[in-house]
Design a protein around this motif. Structure first.
Motif, short mmCIF file in Angstrom:
data_model
loop_
_atom_site.label_atom_id
_atom_site.label_comp_id
_atom_site.label_asym_id
_atom_site.label_seq_id
_atom_site.Cartn_x
_atom_site.Cartn_y
_atom_site.Cartn_z
N VAL A 8 42.46 14.38 40.07
CA VAL A 8 42.86 15.77 39.78
C VAL A 8 42.33 16.21 38.42
O VAL A 8 41.77 17.31 38.28
CB VAL A 8 44.40 15.89 39.83
CG1 VAL A 8 44.85 17.24 39.27
CG2 VAL A 8 44.89 15.73 41.27
N VAL A 9 42.51 15.38 37.40
CA VAL A 9 42.05 15.74 36.06
C VAL A 9 40.53 15.91 36.04
O VAL A 9 40.00 16.84 35.44
CB VAL A 9 42.49 14.67 35.04
CG1 VAL A 9 41.82 14.89 33.69
CG2 VAL A 9 44.00 14.69 34.88
N GLY A 10 39.82 15.00 36.71
CA GLY A 10 38.37 15.12 36.76
C GLY A 10 37.92 16.39 37.46
O GLY A 10 37.04 17.11 36.96
N LEU A 11 38.51 16.70 38.62
CA LEU A 11 38.16 17.93 39.32
C LEU A 11 38.43 19.16 38.45
O LEU A 11 37.61 20.09 38.40
CB LEU A 11 38.96 18.04 40.62
CG LEU A 11 38.63 17.03 41.73
CD1 LEU A 11 39.59 17.21 42.90
CD2 LEU A 11 37.20 17.16 42.20
N CYS A 12 39.56 19.16 37.78
CA CYS A 12 39.92 20.31 36.93
C CYS A 12 38.95 20.48 35.77
O CYS A 12 38.43 21.58 35.53
CB CYS A 12 41.35 20.14 36.41
SG CYS A 12 42.65 20.36 37.63
N LEU A 23 51.96 20.21 40.44
CA LEU A 23 50.78 20.85 39.85
C LEU A 23 49.68 21.11 40.87
O LEU A 23 48.77 21.91 40.63
CB LEU A 23 50.20 19.98 38.73
CG LEU A 23 51.09 19.77 37.50
CD1 LEU A 23 50.37 18.86 36.51
CD2 LEU A 23 51.43 21.10 36.85
N LEU A 24 49.74 20.43 42.02
CA LEU A 24 48.65 20.53 42.99
C LEU A 24 48.43 21.96 43.50
O LEU A 24 47.27 22.37 43.67
CB LEU A 24 48.90 19.58 44.16
CG LEU A 24 48.88 18.08 43.80
CD1 LEU A 24 49.04 17.23 45.06
CD2 LEU A 24 47.58 17.72 43.08
N PRO A 25 49.48 22.76 43.79
CA PRO A 25 49.21 24.15 44.19
C PRO A 25 48.48 24.95 43.11
O PRO A 25 47.60 25.76 43.44
CB PRO A 25 50.62 24.72 44.44
CG PRO A 25 51.45 23.53 44.77
CD PRO A 25 50.91 22.43 43.92
N LEU A 26 48.82 24.72 41.84
CA LEU A 26 48.13 25.42 40.76
C LEU A 26 46.66 25.00 40.69
O LEU A 26 45.78 25.84 40.49
CB LEU A 26 48.82 25.13 39.42
CG LEU A 26 50.27 25.55 39.29
CD1 LEU A 26 50.82 25.16 37.91
CD2 LEU A 26 50.40 27.05 39.49
N VAL A 27 46.43 23.71 40.88
CA VAL A 27 45.05 23.21 40.87
C VAL A 27 44.27 23.82 42.03
O VAL A 27 43.11 24.23 41.88
CB VAL A 27 45.03 21.67 40.95
CG1 VAL A 27 43.60 21.15 41.13
CG2 VAL A 27 45.66 21.07 39.70
N ALA A 35 42.31 23.79 33.14
CA ALA A 35 42.39 22.98 31.92
C ALA A 35 43.83 22.74 31.52
O ALA A 35 44.17 21.65 31.02
CB ALA A 35 41.63 23.68 30.78
N GLY A 36 44.71 23.72 31.73
CA GLY A 36 46.11 23.53 31.42
C GLY A 36 46.74 22.43 32.25
O GLY A 36 47.51 21.60 31.74
N CYS A 37 46.41 22.38 33.54
CA CYS A 37 46.93 21.30 34.40
C CYS A 37 46.40 19.95 33.95
O CYS A 37 47.13 18.96 33.93
CB CYS A 37 46.55 21.57 35.85
SG CYS A 37 47.40 22.97 36.61
N ALA A 38 45.11 19.89 33.60
CA ALA A 38 44.52 18.62 33.18
C ALA A 38 45.15 18.11 31.89
O ALA A 38 45.48 16.92 31.76
CB ALA A 38 43.01 18.78 33.01
N ILE A 54 41.47 15.61 26.83
CA ILE A 54 40.36 14.74 27.21
C ILE A 54 39.06 15.45 26.80
O ILE A 54 38.73 16.51 27.32
CB ILE A 54 40.33 14.46 28.72
CG1 ILE A 54 41.64 13.80 29.17
CG2 ILE A 54 39.13 13.60 29.09
CD1 ILE A 54 41.84 12.41 28.65
N ALA A 55 38.35 14.86 25.87
CA ALA A 55 37.14 15.49 25.34
C ALA A 55 35.90 15.08 26.13
O ALA A 55 35.90 14.06 26.81
CB ALA A 55 36.96 15.11 23.87
#
Length: 352
Positions: A82-86, A212-216, A262-265, A272-273
């Motif tokens: 999820v973080v990577g996709l975002c 968080l998945l619906p927001l993503v 980005a907020g979800c991630a 994460i830089a």
């Protein structure tokens, strides 16, 4: 079009390369997800974890093995994807909207707003659980982005790339100063904040991730919907207007999608830089100016890299864990220097 050797070049070749790269990245993502479920810092071996996944009765009866695979490794695997996709999608959107190949997701104040909100929650509201920190981080990142959007939407140059960048940078600096001021007088807050800000997937729970998945999903859908307008913006604002698009509105919608993703991630993994900066650059090297191809490949590349970084974080200093953001910085820093010195930098920006 054919080259001197008689082989076709141009968009059809790029299209085939995009399809092949997408398929390869999807297969790689599945393999990495399996490895993420098999490898961890605990005593459960990959062989025992594989037996659990394949339904072995003795393995399924082991509560410690279930804890390792289902309660620890599965949530952080989903979180890495999820973080990577975002971050990959958000970085690609932001670079295209600002026509800046070095733009990254912190540019809209998401990271600094989330950090300030976490500090406020810790100091004044007693927020200390992972769920509470996630909620505060998401709220802070979204609030900061909303302010940036309001600032960028005002005035004669509403929605311009320069206004977005300046508004985000100014607000980010303001939040950073406020965060430092609050931390100066609260050592206990600093101890918790220091752990959150290094960026890690350790301790992520499925119950925190699912809301968080619906927001993503909304952010990804908006991103795909912006592919054609962003492709038009790549030709210049005047050309985009002649094609029926409104550059200012497009950039504001893109900024909203970037803020959401980005907020979800940040809420899940902390700041994460580099990932949102490097994944779009790699995608452009494969698909060129195709905006939809850039979005898909950026998302998949970032998801793959995020899982690899999380796997390395579990094993490089076993039995302890290294922060994911630190490992990404070791790779991202030198690559960023190389990109900045590369003669292809200008073409990367034009391709957006």
């Amino acid at each position: 079009m054919k080259s001197g050797s008689g082989r076709p070049t141009g968009p059809p070749v790029r299209g085939r390369a995009a399809v092949s790269a997408t398929a390869a990245l999807l297969v790689l993502l599945l393999v990495l997800c399996l490895l993420s479920l098999l490898i961890g810092t605990g005593s459960s071996s990959p062989a025992r974890a594989f037996a659990y996944l394949t339904g072995d009765a003795a393995a399924r009866a082991d509560p410690q093995l279930r804890l390792a695979v289902v309660d620890v490794r599965l949530p952080r695997t989903l979180a890495a994807v999820v973080v990577g996709l975002c971050l990959g999608t958000a970085g690609c959107l932001l670079q295209a909207a600002t026509r800046n190949p070095l733009a990254e997701t912190g540019l809209l104040g998401v990271n600094s707003g989330a950090a300030f909100a976490v500090v406020v929650g810790l100091t004044f509201f007693g927020a200390s659980s992972p769920t509470a920190l996630l909620v505060w981080a998401l709220a802070g990142g979204m609030a900061a982005s909303a302010v940036v959007l309001l600032l960028a939407a005002s005035g004669r140059a509403a929605g311009s790339p320069l206004r977005l960048v300046l508004a985000g940078s100014a607000l980010g600096a303001t939040f950073h100063g406020m965060t430092s001021y609050v931390l100066l007088g609260t050592q206990s807050t600093f101890d918790v904040y220091r752990y959150w800000t290094i960026g890690s997937l350790a301790g992520v729970r499925t119950s925190e991730l699912l809301p968080l998945l619906p927001l993503v999903a909304v952010g990804l859908a908006v991103a795909l919907g912006c592919a054609r307008p962003l492709a038009a913006l790549g030709l210049g604002d005047d050309s985009a207007r002649s094609l029926g698009h409104h550059p200012g509105r497009v950039r504001l919608v893109v900024a909203g999608a970037v803020s959401l993703l980005a907020g979800c991630a940040v809420a899940v993994a902390g700041p994460i830089a580099f990932l949102g900066l490097l994944a779009p650059y790699a995608a452009r090297a494969v698909v060129g100016a195709s905006m939809s191809g850039q979005l898909v490949l950026s998302a998949l590349i970032a998801a793959d890299v995020m899982i690899v970084a999380d796997l390395l974080a579990r094993v490089v200093i076993r039995p302890w864990e290294a922060p994911v953001s630190v490992l990404l910085a070791f790779v991202g820093g030198p690559l960023l220097v190389w990109i900045a010195r590369s003669s292809r930098l200008s073409t990367a920006g034009a391709a957006s």
